[in-house]
Enzyme design. Structure first.
Site, PDB file in Angstrom:
ATOM      1  N   ASN A  69       6.217  -8.242  14.114  1.00 13.29           N
ATOM      2  CA  ASN A  69       5.803  -8.940  15.327  1.00 13.29           C
ATOM      3  C   ASN A  69       4.543  -9.748  15.069  1.00 13.29           C
ATOM      4  OD1 ASN A  69       3.288  -8.021  17.099  1.00 13.29           O
ATOM      5  ND2 ASN A  69       3.948  -6.269  15.848  1.00 13.29           N
ATOM      6  N   GLY A  72       0.441 -11.834  19.037  1.00 17.09           N
ATOM      7  CA  GLY A  72      -0.853 -12.498  19.181  1.00 17.09           C
ATOM      8  C   GLY A  72      -1.657 -12.044  20.381  1.00 17.09           C
ATOM      9  N   LEU A  73      -1.504 -10.760  20.740  1.00 13.51           N
ATOM     10  CA  LEU A  73      -2.302 -10.160  21.815  1.00 13.51           C
ATOM     11  C   LEU A  73      -2.165 -10.898  23.147  1.00 13.51           C
ATOM     12  CD1 LEU A  73      -5.572  -9.167  19.920  1.00 13.51           C
ATOM     13  CD2 LEU A  73      -3.754  -7.665  20.706  1.00 13.51           C
ATOM     14  N   CYS A 128      -5.483  -5.862  14.010  1.00 12.34           N
ATOM     15  CA  CYS A 128      -4.234  -6.575  14.264  1.00 12.34           C
ATOM     16  C   CYS A 128      -4.090  -7.736  13.281  1.00 12.34           C
ATOM     17  CB  CYS A 128      -4.210  -7.098  15.692  1.00 12.34           C
ATOM     18  SG  CYS A 128      -2.654  -7.853  16.141  1.00 12.34           S
ATOM     19  N   LYS A 164      -9.244   1.991  15.780  1.00 10.40           N
ATOM     20  CA  LYS A 164      -7.914   1.895  15.187  1.00 10.40           C
ATOM     21  C   LYS A 164      -8.004   1.134  13.868  1.00 10.40           C
ATOM     22  CE  LYS A 164      -3.129   0.821  16.454  1.00 10.40           C
ATOM     23  NZ  LYS A 164      -2.250   0.357  17.562  1.00 10.40           N
ATOM     24  N   THR A 192      -0.262  -2.037  12.044  1.00  7.45           N
ATOM     25  CA  THR A 192       0.852  -2.591  11.276  1.00  7.45           C
ATOM     26  C   THR A 192       0.416  -3.167   9.935  1.00  7.45           C
ATOM     27  OG1 THR A 192       0.610  -4.650  12.506  1.00  7.45           O
ATOM     28  CG2 THR A 192       2.270  -3.087  13.288  1.00  7.45           C
ATOM     29  N   GLY A 216       7.733   0.491  12.331  1.00  7.33           N
ATOM     30  CA  GLY A 216       9.054   1.099  12.370  1.00  7.33           C
ATOM     31  C   GLY A 216       9.219   2.188  11.335  1.00  7.33           C
ATOM     32  N   GLY A 264       5.449   4.010  18.848  1.00  9.67           N
ATOM     33  CA  GLY A 264       5.544   2.599  19.173  1.00  9.67           C
ATOM     34  C   GLY A 264       6.932   2.026  19.085  1.00  9.67           C
TER      35      GLY A 264
END
Length: 303
Positions: A69, A72-73, A128, A164, A192, A216, A264
């Site tokens: 993904n 972009g927040l 991110c 995080k 991710t 995933g 998630g």
């Protein structure tokens, strides 16, 4: 039934299963399918001080065992959250973790000050990999992690701070310790991994942003290793995530040292994933005669 309750930084969770940021919105859509008061908590969609429209489409792609993904927040901004979404979440009786992001250090300080005392915990998204400004730069180098953590913590007088961590770094233990030095009350990982998928016929990346965050089932072995390393590098609690699809997966992260887990991508594959995972955890504990989930935390026996 086993006792699934856990406590992190003085905050009590009815069970250790938390919705991961960016995969659950603010909970409203899932609450139409099942009562989300059954889960332990929610880490909200990543929020910024002002609304963001996110990256251009396409921004989601599949690959074997994972998805990518580059959203972009996209989010409505923190004031909209406080006004429209926070009252709904408070009614559900779950732990509310506000996931926050920014492009500058000042952004993080401002949003933390805005949310202080309004939510149960704040989770800093400094990792991110699909935001061109801010996140990635602040989440890679330990000195930057310590700096943004310290600034954010200074603006939180009432609310515990989770940092995080990005997995796209040289050393997870080093960066975990940097967050701890900066004043983090807890760390969560992994966010991710950076990846790419290609449309062979067009010879172009499928995602408009070219790269995206990989999540995933396929990332679980790497995530487990990093959670184990982080939990043994710091004295503060660790929340683990990365490829959790079943109750057994969740328990493996706790055996590796996590106090709780975030789920998630599983929510995309199965809208009832989280209630199912909670039940599977309880069934496994019952089958093994374990009365309290806390008994299995950090019990991994290395060869």
């Amino acid at each position: 039934m086993a006792d699934l309750g856990v406590k992190i930084c003085g905050v009590s969770f009815k069970n250790p299963v938390i919705a991961a940021s960016g995969t659950y919105g603010f909970g409203r859509e899932f609450d139409e399918i099942y009562d989300i008061s059954a889960i332990g908590g929610i880490s909200t969609k990543g929020m910024t001080n002002l609304p963001r429209v996110g990256n251009p489409v396409p921004r989601i792609a599949e690959a074997h065992g994972v998805i990518l993904n580059a959203v972009g927040l996209q989010n409505p901004g923190v004031e909209h959250f406080i006004r429209e979404d926070l009252p709904f979440l408070k009614e559900k009786g779950i732990v509310i973790i506000a996931n926050v992001a920014g492009s500058t250090l000042e952004d993080y300080g401002k949003i933390c000050a805005t949310l202080d005392g309004l939510v149960d915990m704040v989770e800093l998204n400094i990792s991110c990999p699909n935001v061109r400004a801010g996140g990635m730069a602040l989440g890679i180098k330990p000195e930057n992690i310590e700096e943004v953590t310290a600034l954010s913590k200074s603006n939180l007088k009432k609310t515990p701070l989770i940092v995080k961590l990005s997995p796209n770094v040289e050393s997870i233990p080093t960066n975990a310790r940097a967050a701890e030095r900066g004043g983090a009350d807890c760390i969560s990982l992994v966010n991710t991994f950076t990846g790419m998928v290609i449309d062979l016929e067009r010879r172009r990346p499928i995602i408009a942003n070219n790269t995206g965050g990989v999540s995933g089932a396929g990332i679980k072995p790497i995530a487990l290793r990093m959670v184990y390393e982080a939990s043994h590098a710091v004295k503060i609690p660790v929340i683990g995530m990365g490829g959790i699809m079943t109750g057994r997966d969740a328990l493996e992260f706790m055996v590796a040292g996590a106090k709780a887990v975030q789920v998630g991508t599983a929510n995309f594959a199965d809208v009832n994933a989280m209630p199912r995972i909670i039940k599977e955890m309880n069934d496994w504990l019952d089958a093994h005669g374990i009365a309290d989930v806390n008994e299995i935390i950090d019990t991994l026996k290395m060869n």
